[in-house]
Design a protein around this motif. Structure first.
Motif, short mmCIF file in Angstrom:
data_model
loop_
_atom_site.label_atom_id
_atom_site.label_comp_id
_atom_site.label_asym_id
_atom_site.label_seq_id
_atom_site.Cartn_x
_atom_site.Cartn_y
_atom_site.Cartn_z
N MET A 58 -7.67 -0.93 -9.61
CA MET A 58 -6.47 -1.73 -9.40
C MET A 58 -5.42 -0.89 -8.68
SD MET A 58 -5.91 -4.74 -11.39
CE MET A 58 -7.18 -5.70 -10.65
N PRO A 59 -4.82 -1.46 -7.67
CA PRO A 59 -3.79 -0.72 -6.94
C PRO A 59 -2.46 -0.69 -7.69
CG PRO A 59 -3.98 -2.93 -6.06
CD PRO A 59 -5.07 -2.76 -7.09
N HIS A 60 -1.56 0.10 -7.20
CA HIS A 60 -0.21 0.13 -7.72
C HIS A 60 0.63 -0.86 -6.91
CE1 HIS A 60 -1.59 3.58 -9.91
NE2 HIS A 60 -0.42 3.65 -10.51
N ILE A 61 1.69 -1.35 -7.54
CA ILE A 61 2.55 -2.37 -6.94
C ILE A 61 3.99 -1.87 -6.95
CG2 ILE A 61 3.42 -4.74 -7.20
CD1 ILE A 61 0.43 -4.64 -6.52
N ILE A 62 4.69 -2.07 -5.85
CA ILE A 62 6.10 -1.72 -5.77
C ILE A 62 6.91 -2.99 -6.05
CG2 ILE A 62 7.95 -0.83 -4.32
CD1 ILE A 62 5.87 0.88 -2.89
N THR A 63 7.85 -2.90 -6.98
CA THR A 63 8.58 -4.07 -7.47
C THR A 63 10.05 -4.07 -7.06
OG1 THR A 63 9.04 -3.01 -9.58
CG2 THR A 63 7.00 -4.29 -9.44
N GLU A 64 10.79 -5.02 -7.62
CA GLU A 64 12.18 -5.31 -7.24
C GLU A 64 13.13 -4.11 -7.15
OE1 GLU A 64 15.61 -7.66 -9.43
OE2 GLU A 64 14.07 -9.01 -8.65
N PRO A 65 13.07 -3.13 -8.04
CA PRO A 65 14.05 -2.04 -7.93
C PRO A 65 14.02 -1.31 -6.57
CG PRO A 65 13.05 -1.99 -10.09
CD PRO A 65 12.28 -3.01 -9.27
N CYS A 66 12.94 -1.47 -5.82
CA CYS A 66 12.85 -0.82 -4.50
C CYS A 66 13.62 -1.60 -3.42
CB CYS A 66 11.38 -0.70 -4.08
SG CYS A 66 11.12 0.18 -2.53
N ILE A 67 13.93 -2.86 -3.66
CA ILE A 67 14.59 -3.68 -2.65
C ILE A 67 15.86 -2.99 -2.18
CG2 ILE A 67 15.73 -5.90 -2.17
CD1 ILE A 67 12.73 -6.20 -2.45
N GLY A 68 15.93 -2.75 -0.88
CA GLY A 68 17.11 -2.14 -0.30
C GLY A 68 17.21 -0.63 -0.46
N VAL A 69 16.35 -0.02 -1.27
CA VAL A 69 16.44 1.42 -1.52
C VAL A 69 15.58 2.20 -0.53
CG1 VAL A 69 16.02 3.28 -3.19
CG2 VAL A 69 16.98 1.11 -3.95
N LYS A 70 14.29 1.93 -0.54
CA LYS A 70 13.33 2.57 0.36
C LYS A 70 13.53 4.09 0.45
CE LYS A 70 14.05 -0.25 3.86
NZ LYS A 70 13.91 -0.98 5.11
N TYR A 118 5.81 -1.04 0.38
CA TYR A 118 4.70 -1.69 -0.30
C TYR A 118 3.48 -0.80 -0.21
CZ TYR A 118 2.80 -3.04 4.26
OH TYR A 118 2.30 -3.02 5.54
N ILE A 119 2.55 -1.03 -1.13
CA ILE A 119 1.31 -0.25 -1.20
C ILE A 119 0.17 -1.14 -0.74
CG2 ILE A 119 -0.30 0.94 -2.73
CD1 ILE A 119 2.17 1.67 -4.47
N HIS A 120 -0.61 -0.67 0.21
CA HIS A 120 -1.76 -1.45 0.69
C HIS A 120 -2.84 -1.38 -0.39
CE1 HIS A 120 -5.04 -3.01 2.97
NE2 HIS A 120 -4.21 -3.27 3.99
N PRO A 121 -3.20 -2.53 -0.97
CA PRO A 121 -4.13 -2.52 -2.11
C PRO A 121 -5.54 -2.04 -1.79
CG PRO A 121 -3.73 -4.76 -1.39
CD PRO A 121 -2.78 -3.87 -0.62
N ASP A 122 -5.98 -2.20 -0.54
CA ASP A 122 -7.33 -1.75 -0.18
C ASP A 122 -7.38 -0.25 0.09
OD1 ASP A 122 -8.21 -4.36 -0.41
OD2 ASP A 122 -8.08 -4.77 1.74
N GLU A 123 -6.24 0.35 0.31
CA GLU A 123 -6.18 1.79 0.60
C GLU A 123 -5.80 2.63 -0.61
OE1 GLU A 123 -3.48 2.19 3.89
OE2 GLU A 123 -4.64 0.84 5.16
N CYS A 124 -5.14 2.01 -1.58
CA CYS A 124 -4.68 2.73 -2.78
C CYS A 124 -5.89 3.20 -3.59
CB CYS A 124 -3.81 1.80 -3.63
SG CYS A 124 -3.19 2.54 -5.16
N ILE A 125 -5.87 4.48 -3.98
CA ILE A 125 -6.97 5.04 -4.78
C ILE A 125 -6.60 5.09 -6.27
CG2 ILE A 125 -7.99 6.30 -2.86
CD1 ILE A 125 -6.64 8.87 -4.04
N ASP A 126 -5.46 4.52 -6.62
CA ASP A 126 -5.03 4.41 -8.01
C ASP A 126 -4.82 5.78 -8.67
OD1 ASP A 126 -4.23 2.82 -10.14
OD2 ASP A 126 -6.23 2.78 -11.04
N CYS A 127 -4.31 6.72 -7.89
CA CYS A 127 -4.11 8.06 -8.44
C CYS A 127 -2.83 8.17 -9.26
CB CYS A 127 -4.10 9.10 -7.32
SG CYS A 127 -2.66 9.01 -6.23
#
Length: 78
Positions: free
Chosen positions: A1-13, A34-43
């Motif tokens: 399963m990949p990692h997901i970037i959520t709302e607290p990142c909005i505008g911060v980057k 954002y994290i590309h789910p097919d590339e994320c190695i779930d580290c």
């Protein structure tokens, strides 16, 4: 399963997470990263690097930010 970037990142980057990602799967969109789910190695290297605690394993995304799962997939084009 990949990692997901959520709302607290909005505008911060902050991009601290980008610097520690060993596979360079974190990309910039208009208002957030954002994290590309097919590339994320779930580290999980990105999680402690995020200064706003916006990154979660997909299965652990808080319910109030569940829509960001699909948003990450959409931004990645998958």
């Amino acid at each position: 399963m990949p990692h997901i970037i959520t709302e607290p990142c909005i505008g911060v980057k902050d991009k601290s997470c980008v610097d520690v990602c060993p596979v360079e799967c974190i990309y910039e969109a208009e208002d957030q990263l954002y994290i590309h789910p097919d590339e994320c190695i779930d580290c999980g290297a990105c999680v402690p690097a995020c200064p706003v605690s916006a990154i979660y394993p997909e299965e652990d995304v808080p319910s109030e930010w569940a829509s960001y799962i699909q948003k990450n997939y959409d931004l990645a084009g998958v």
